[in-house]
Design a protein around this motif. Structure first.
Motif, mmCIF file in Angstrom:
data_model
loop_
_atom_site.group_PDB
_atom_site.id
_atom_site.type_symbol
_atom_site.label_atom_id
_atom_site.label_comp_id
_atom_site.label_asym_id
_atom_site.label_seq_id
_atom_site.Cartn_x
_atom_site.Cartn_y
_atom_site.Cartn_z
ATOM 1 N N GLU A 57 0.828 -1.209 0.000
ATOM 2 C CA GLU A 57 0.000 0.000 0.000
ATOM 3 C C GLU A 57 0.860 1.255 0.000
ATOM 4 O O GLU A 57 0.588 2.218 -0.734
ATOM 5 N N SER A 58 1.913 1.245 0.802
ATOM 6 C CA SER A 58 2.809 2.396 0.868
ATOM 7 C C SER A 58 3.490 2.645 -0.473
ATOM 8 O O SER A 58 3.601 3.793 -0.939
ATOM 9 N N LYS A 61 0.895 4.014 -2.953
ATOM 10 C CA LYS A 61 0.569 5.416 -2.651
ATOM 11 C C LYS A 61 1.688 6.337 -3.113
ATOM 12 O O LYS A 61 1.440 7.469 -3.563
ATOM 13 N N GLY A 64 1.137 6.947 -6.734
ATOM 14 C CA GLY A 64 0.063 7.932 -6.808
ATOM 15 C C GLY A 64 -0.926 7.806 -7.938
ATOM 16 O O GLY A 64 -1.879 8.585 -8.007
ATOM 17 N N ASN A 65 -0.748 6.845 -8.832
ATOM 18 C CA ASN A 65 -1.646 6.686 -9.977
ATOM 19 C C ASN A 65 -1.850 5.218 -10.299
ATOM 20 O O ASN A 65 -0.980 4.376 -10.037
ATOM 21 N N SER A 86 -10.994 3.729 -4.803
ATOM 22 C CA SER A 86 -10.649 5.140 -4.607
ATOM 23 C C SER A 86 -10.938 5.600 -3.178
ATOM 24 O O SER A 86 -10.188 6.386 -2.597
ATOM 25 N N TYR A 89 -8.228 4.046 -1.024
ATOM 26 C CA TYR A 89 -6.900 4.584 -1.309
ATOM 27 C C TYR A 89 -7.017 5.933 -2.020
ATOM 28 O O TYR A 89 -6.727 6.048 -3.216
ATOM 29 N N GLU A 91 -5.200 8.366 -2.001
ATOM 30 C CA GLU A 91 -3.893 8.869 -2.453
ATOM 31 C C GLU A 91 -3.546 8.389 -3.863
ATOM 32 O O GLU A 91 -2.598 8.885 -4.475
ATOM 33 N N ILE A 92 -4.306 7.410 -4.372
ATOM 34 C CA ILE A 92 -4.021 6.842 -5.694
ATOM 35 C C ILE A 92 -5.100 7.278 -6.668
ATOM 36 O O ILE A 92 -6.261 6.900 -6.528
ATOM 37 N N HIS A 302 3.025 1.991 -13.242
ATOM 38 C CA HIS A 302 2.778 2.033 -11.794
ATOM 39 C C HIS A 302 2.648 0.590 -11.296
ATOM 40 O O HIS A 302 1.553 0.141 -10.956
ATOM 41 N N ALA A 305 0.969 -0.067 -7.752
ATOM 42 C CA ALA A 305 -0.475 0.188 -7.789
ATOM 43 C C ALA A 305 -1.190 -0.914 -8.556
ATOM 44 O O ALA A 305 -2.304 -1.317 -8.191
#
Length: 380
Positions: A57-58, A61, A64-65, A86, A89, A91-92, A302, A305
């Protein structure tokens, strides 16, 4: 090992898919969760590569996308799935491209945009396209891998079945008589009224429509020719309308009869409640079932993600969201045993056929080859 046939039978027994994006580096930042370590997300083949879920998760994040493609919000509850991710998360940022694209167009986009921050991170594909595109995928096994029947997953995690259903016929009873068997659709009452969802050489739902016509005509998934012959007759009768069905085409009366997955046809009815009557029938006899497959792009801009998205889709929450859309989740059996499935939603699914077929990888590949060689001429 669960075979394709026994898999669907067992699911039935339980009551029974222009990018303007911004991106980041393809290498994940180090995680902060327990047991986390710095890792190259693009090479991670399971959650253990990150240490644990908080670490993944970190890393996600930090990117970011998340770039997704060909995910209509009215398809199998994808709108709710995207919104739930969304919400969990924020932040993503999810960048949604070409929501009405086909499985084949997903792969074309990945090839065209390779190396760019706008390229797809993940895919949602029919089996035939997945089989022909494995060189574009990165192997990844989600944490719930053991819950997914062997028949629904490539052994190294290149692609994995996620949600599925039965090929059904939706129809407007105010426009046409209720069909009770496939041959009814060849009658004069259906002239210029019967549609399938896409081109079967490119789209999974349309591919399945030919498969269903094959088995309903006494054929087998070893050879899709009987299904191709049926659509050739449907076209010759003037009944086959070459319009991709949507809620708008159904509402306008352009496509009053639609071959599509049962969960999509049920969704059309819900969306058009108060505008159009819409009934759904899975014909008696042999049913045709299929699952859509998730895969991570090996060139994902990404990659962390992308892998977090997979973990979410195969979590209990993600699987129950498919169920809320009328689709059958891949982990249904295991979740039923564990008591984590939404039993009310499961019991509300359309009745499953008593006999069901699902093509193997080899059968799907052979059918795709046959369709590529003969479909256009059959319905010209």
């Amino acid at each position: 090992m669960v075979t394709p046939r026994t898999l669907i039978t067992s699911l039935a027994a339980t009551a029974l898919l222009a990018i303007g994006l911004t991106g980041c580096s393809g290498t994940a930042a180090s995680g902060t969760g327990t047991g986390a370590s710095t890792t190259d997300a693009a090479t991670a083949t399971s959650l253990s590569a990150f240490g644990d879920l908080p670490a993944l998760e970190s890393a996600a994040k930090a990117e970011g996308n998340l770039n997704v493609i060909a995910l209509p919000r009215d398809w199998a509850n994808y709108g709710a799935v995207l919104d739930a991710f969304s919400k969990k998360y924020p932040e993503i940022a999810i960048n949604e491209a070409s929501p009405d694209g086909s499985s084949a167009e997903e792969i074309q986009a990945a090839d065209t945009l390779k190396g760019q921050d706008t390229a797809p991170d993940v895919f949602d594909l029919g089996l035939a396209v997945a089989l022909s595109s494995t060189d574009r995928f990165a192997p990844y096994k989600v944490a719930t891998w053991s819950d997914i029947p062997d028949a629904l997953k490539e052994s190294t995690g290149l692609y994995t079945g996620d949600y599925g259903g039965y090929l059904a016929v939706g129809y407007d009873p105010d426009a046409v008589p209720a069909p009770t068997q496939l041959s009814d659709l060849l009658g004069a009452a259906y002239k210029g009224k019967v549609a399938i969802n896409g081109d079967p050489t490119q789209a999974g739902a349309a591919f399945a429509a030919v498969g269903m016509a094959t088995v309903q005509n006494g054929g087998a998934v070893d050879n899709f020719q009987p299904g191709i012959d049926f659509f050739s007759k449907l076209n010759a009768a003037g009944n086959f309308v070459k319009i991709d069905p949507t809620p708008a085409t159904i509402a306008s009366g352009e496509t009053p009869v639609v071959f599509d997955w049962d969960y999509l046809n049920v969704g059309y009815g819900k969306k058009l409640a108060g505008q159009r009557n819409w009934k759904v029938v899975v014909f008696p006899g042999t049913g045709y079932a299929g699952y859509y497959n998730q895969a991570v792009s090996k060139d994902a801009p990404h990659p962390a993600a992308a892998r977090l998205w997979q973990e979410f889709l195969y979590s209990d929450a993600g699987q129950n969201l498919w169920l809320a859309g009328g689709a059958r989740p891949a982990r249904a059996e295991a979740m039923t045993t564990a008591g984590t499935i939404d039993a009310a939603l499961l019991s509300a699914l359309p009745k499953a056929p008593t006999e069901t077929v699902v093509p193997t990888k080899e059968q799907s590949a052979a059918a795709a080859t046959l369709l590529g060689a003969t479909w256009a001429a059959a319905v010209q």
